[in-house]
Every structure is written in C-alpha cells, then in structure tokens.
Design an enzyme around this catalytic site. Structure first.
Site, PDB file in Angstrom:
ATOM      1  CB  VAL A  59      11.440  17.648  -9.359  1.00  0.00           C
ATOM      2  CG1 VAL A  59      11.602  18.758  -8.326  1.00  0.00           C
ATOM      3  CG2 VAL A  59      10.473  18.051 -10.464  1.00  0.00           C
ATOM      4  CE1 TYR A 151      -1.059  21.042 -14.632  1.00  0.00           C
ATOM      5  CE2 TYR A 151      -3.395  21.578 -14.812  1.00  0.00           C
ATOM      6  CZ  TYR A 151      -2.176  21.711 -14.165  1.00  0.00           C
ATOM      7  OH  TYR A 151      -2.082  22.499 -13.041  1.00  0.00           O
ATOM      8  N   PRO A 181      -5.486  24.904  -6.209  1.00  0.00           N
ATOM      9  CG  PRO A 181      -3.480  26.025  -6.250  1.00  0.00           C
ATOM     10  CD  PRO A 181      -4.054  24.656  -6.322  1.00  0.00           C
TER      11      PRO A 181
END
Length: 250
Positions: A59, A151, A181
């Site tokens: 990607v 992150y 999540p």
C-alpha cells in the site's frame, strides 16, 4: 442477485484474513490485497478462487496500488465495501531515540497507504452513489501512551481522516466507519518487536486478549446493516482492558 464485492487490504494475515473469511462465508466476493503472494494463495485455497481475487501490492507504493486496482477484471470492479485494514507498528521507543525508518514505515502504511487505496476505490463508489469504507484505527488513535509517539500519531490521523471522509462523502451516498481495537493478539507485536517472538508473546500474557475473529465479526456486522444505518465509530476492547495501558493482568 449478484454477490457484493469487498476489497480488504492486509488480507494475508490477522484481522484482514479473518475479515476476508467471514465476508466470503456471508456471501461476499473478496478482493484480497496483501504483500505476501503465498498467503493470498492459501486464502484462495481455503475459500475458493471463485470467491477470492488476489491483489499483491504494498500500500506504500501508490503506482502499484493504482495499477492493481485499475487492472481489476470488469467482473471484479464493482467494489461496494472497502476495508482499510493494512497497518503496522514498528518499534517502541521514546521520540528522542526513535528510528526514522520505523517512523516512515508507520506513516507510509497507516496513513498514506490508506489514502492511496481509498483514492482508487472512491470513483467506483461515487459513480454508483453507494459504498461503505471501514477504516481500522486503534485505541492508540484515541489516547497516546509512552513510547508510542509516531504509531499513535498515525492512528490519530486515521481517526481524523475517517471523520473528515464521512463529512466529505455524505452527499455521495458513501458510508464511512471506523473500528478502534484495543489489544488484539495477531502478528502486530511480532512486527513491532522485529520478530522477537518471546517479547511479542509477553504482551498478551496474563489476560485474554481479543483475537482477529472478534474484530472481523464486528466489521461484518457493520457492513451488513441496512442502507440507512451507519455505525460510524466503535472502540472494541478485551474485557480485561480499560484503556490503552490499563490491562488487568493476573
């Protein structure tokens, strides 16, 4: 009635793999995108080549993303659901000692990769005035934690993009949802810790974490709601987890 078509990125493992399996079981045809050709072939063997079309690309490579999606056969082009699942975490270090290559990998995959894939799929959805995009974020996109800096920033970006996309696309008939999540036991920590399996396993010891199927069940529920219903955003945690760094380990 023709089967609905879903494109799932990061389909060669973890949440992406589980989502592809559950979508096919529900009657969808799945375009499975991932970097590992051998894993995509395993998915085809499990689910049948009539149900899965493999797309091998990274990607991060916008030209490869364009070529792969533009080159889909006519019978696979009517994408109705896009699951932007591809993502990663690399390293766990304070900002002053972070690895720039790790930063690049997280921003390129988690943010730019999501944008590249979405850019290619949106014209298909807008032409039909229908579609559903599900972006996989994280609890790390809602609250930062020590050593998670870049992150967390990448997942905060996913959250912002999801909200902005929902506004931009509301007049186009395209739904945008986000799943955030908490602790899910997949290859996530093994990648973060550069293949250190023992360290990765320790992250999930002492409590029962979520598994990929748990997230896939939620995604399936979201994309199968009636046309007038959009579950915009969900945070899903294991029962033992209360916040990004608050886990009841025994």
């Amino acid at each position: 009635m023709a089967q609905k078509i879903a494109l799932v990125t990061g389909a060669s493992s973890g949440i992406g793999w589980a989502t592809a399996v559950q979508l096919v079981q529900k009657g969808y045809k799945v375009i499975a995108a991932g970097r590992r050709a051998e894993r995509l072939q395993e998915l085809i063997q499990q689910l049948g080549q009539e149900n899965v079309y493999p797309l091998q690309f990274d990607v991060r490579d916008k030209d490869a993303v364009h070529a792969a999606i533009a080159g889909l056969p006519a019978e696979w082009r009517s994408i109705e659901v896009l699951i932007n699942n591809a993502g990663n975490a690399h390293g766990l270090a304070p900002i002053q000692s972070g690895n720039v290559e790790d930063w690049d990998a997280m921003l390129d995959i988690n943010v730019k990769g999501l944008l590249y894939v979405t850019k290619e799929v949106l014209p298909i959805m807008i032409e039909r005035k229908a579609g559903h995009i599900v972006n996989i974020g994280s609890i790390a996109g809602q609250e930062v934690y020590a050593n998670g800096n870049v992150y967390c920033a990448s997942k905060f970006a996913v959250d912002a993009l999801s909200k902005a996309m929902r506004i931009d696309l509301v007049h186009e008939g395209v739904k945008v949802s986000e799943v955030n999540p908490g602790a899910v036991e997949t290859e996530f920590s093994e990648v973060r810790f550069k293949g250190d399996k023992a360290r990765a396993a320790s992250v999930y010891q002492g409590f029962e974490p979520l598994v990929a199927d748990d997230i896939a069940h939620l995604i399936l529920f979201m994309v199968t709601r009636p046309k007038h219903v959009n579950i915009a955003e969900v945070t899903i945690l294991p029962t033992a987890q209360a916040a990004a760094t608050v886990i009841n380990k025994r």
